[in-house]
Scaffold this motif. Structure first.
Motif, PDB file in Angstrom:
ATOM      1  N   TYR A  97      88.148  80.309  74.238  1.00 60.62           N
ATOM      2  CA  TYR A  97      88.091  80.479  72.792  1.00 60.62           C
ATOM      3  C   TYR A  97      86.719  80.009  72.317  1.00 60.62           C
ATOM      4  O   TYR A  97      86.267  78.922  72.688  1.00 60.62           O
ATOM      5  N   SER A  98      86.065  80.846  71.515  1.00 64.71           N
ATOM      6  CA  SER A  98      84.721  80.549  71.037  1.00 64.71           C
ATOM      7  C   SER A  98      84.694  80.590  69.519  1.00 64.71           C
ATOM      8  O   SER A  98      85.203  81.532  68.906  1.00 64.71           O
ATOM      9  N   ALA A  99      84.069  79.580  68.938  1.00 69.46           N
ATOM     10  CA  ALA A  99      83.901  79.546  67.484  1.00 69.46           C
ATOM     11  C   ALA A  99      82.860  80.584  67.089  1.00 69.46           C
ATOM     12  O   ALA A  99      81.816  80.705  67.730  1.00 69.46           O
ATOM     13  N   VAL A 100      83.155  81.348  66.061  1.00 71.11           N
ATOM     14  CA  VAL A 100      82.229  82.359  65.568  1.00 71.11           C
ATOM     15  C   VAL A 100      81.117  81.691  64.763  1.00 71.11           C
ATOM     16  O   VAL A 100      79.963  82.126  64.795  1.00 71.11           O
ATOM     17  N   PHE A 101      81.446  80.623  64.065  1.00 72.75           N
ATOM     18  CA  PHE A 101      80.502  79.899  63.223  1.00 72.75           C
ATOM     19  C   PHE A 101      80.370  78.465  63.722  1.00 72.75           C
ATOM     20  O   PHE A 101      81.341  77.896  64.214  1.00 72.75           O
ATOM     21  N   SER A 102      79.205  77.895  63.561  1.00 71.15           N
ATOM     22  CA  SER A 102      79.037  76.481  63.900  1.00 71.15           C
ATOM     23  C   SER A 102      79.799  75.642  62.878  1.00 71.15           C
ATOM     24  O   SER A 102      80.165  76.122  61.800  1.00 71.15           O
ATOM     25  N   GLU A 103      79.981  74.382  63.211  1.00 68.78           N
ATOM     26  CA  GLU A 103      80.672  73.481  62.290  1.00 68.78           C
ATOM     27  C   GLU A 103      79.905  73.382  60.967  1.00 68.78           C
ATOM     28  O   GLU A 103      80.493  73.392  59.896  1.00 68.78           O
ATOM     29  N   GLY A 104      78.585  73.300  61.054  1.00 72.23           N
ATOM     30  CA  GLY A 104      77.756  73.225  59.853  1.00 72.23           C
ATOM     31  C   GLY A 104      77.857  74.463  58.987  1.00 72.23           C
ATOM     32  O   GLY A 104      77.923  74.373  57.761  1.00 72.23           O
TER      33      GLY A 104
END
Length: 133
Positions: free
Chosen positions: A67-74
């Motif tokens: 699973y990969s985040a599309v957006f960074s946390e920031g």
């Protein structure tokens, strides 16, 4: 950008803490370390919702899902802050800061630190503008 529910956000934080990618087993291990004994079905449902919302993608690595985040946390924080600011304060950041000060959620030390940050940003902007000329 859509908003993650509180439980979905817990999974996003785990994915971000693993460099933006996490295998299902890593997610389970972290939840267990946090004392959260969520069922497999619950986790799969939450991950599916994150995928539907466009916040996470998945790809197969052998028999496992990564699973990969599309957006960074920031990026996510900035988008959610902008949405909150628009909804609650009609885009008026001064109103938000005033509330933080009135409720004493922002101390004098915090304000001094923010002011120093502001001054540094202004100096960097001036330097960048001078380099462009």
């Amino acid at each position: 950008m859509q908003q993650a529910s509180d439980y979905e956000f817990e999974l996003l934080k785990i994915i971000w803490s693993n460099g933006g990618n996490a295998l299902y087993a890593q997610i389970m291990q972290e939840l267990s370390a946090q004392g959260k004994n969520w069922t497999k079905n619950t986790i799969i449902t939450l991950l599916s919702r994150l995928i539907e919302k466009g916040l996470v993608t998945t790809n197969k690595i052998g028999h496992r899902n990564r699973y990969s985040a599309v957006f960074s946390e920031g990026e996510y924080q900035a988008a959610q802050t902008e949405a909150f600011l628009g909804k609650m304060y009609e885009g008026n950041a001064k109103g938000l800061v005033a509330t933080l000060i009135q409720k004493e959620w922002l101390s004098a030390a915090d304000l001094a630190e923010l002011n120093a940050y502001w001054q540094d940003q202004c100096a960097a902007d001036e330097k960048n503008n001078a380099n462009l000329e």
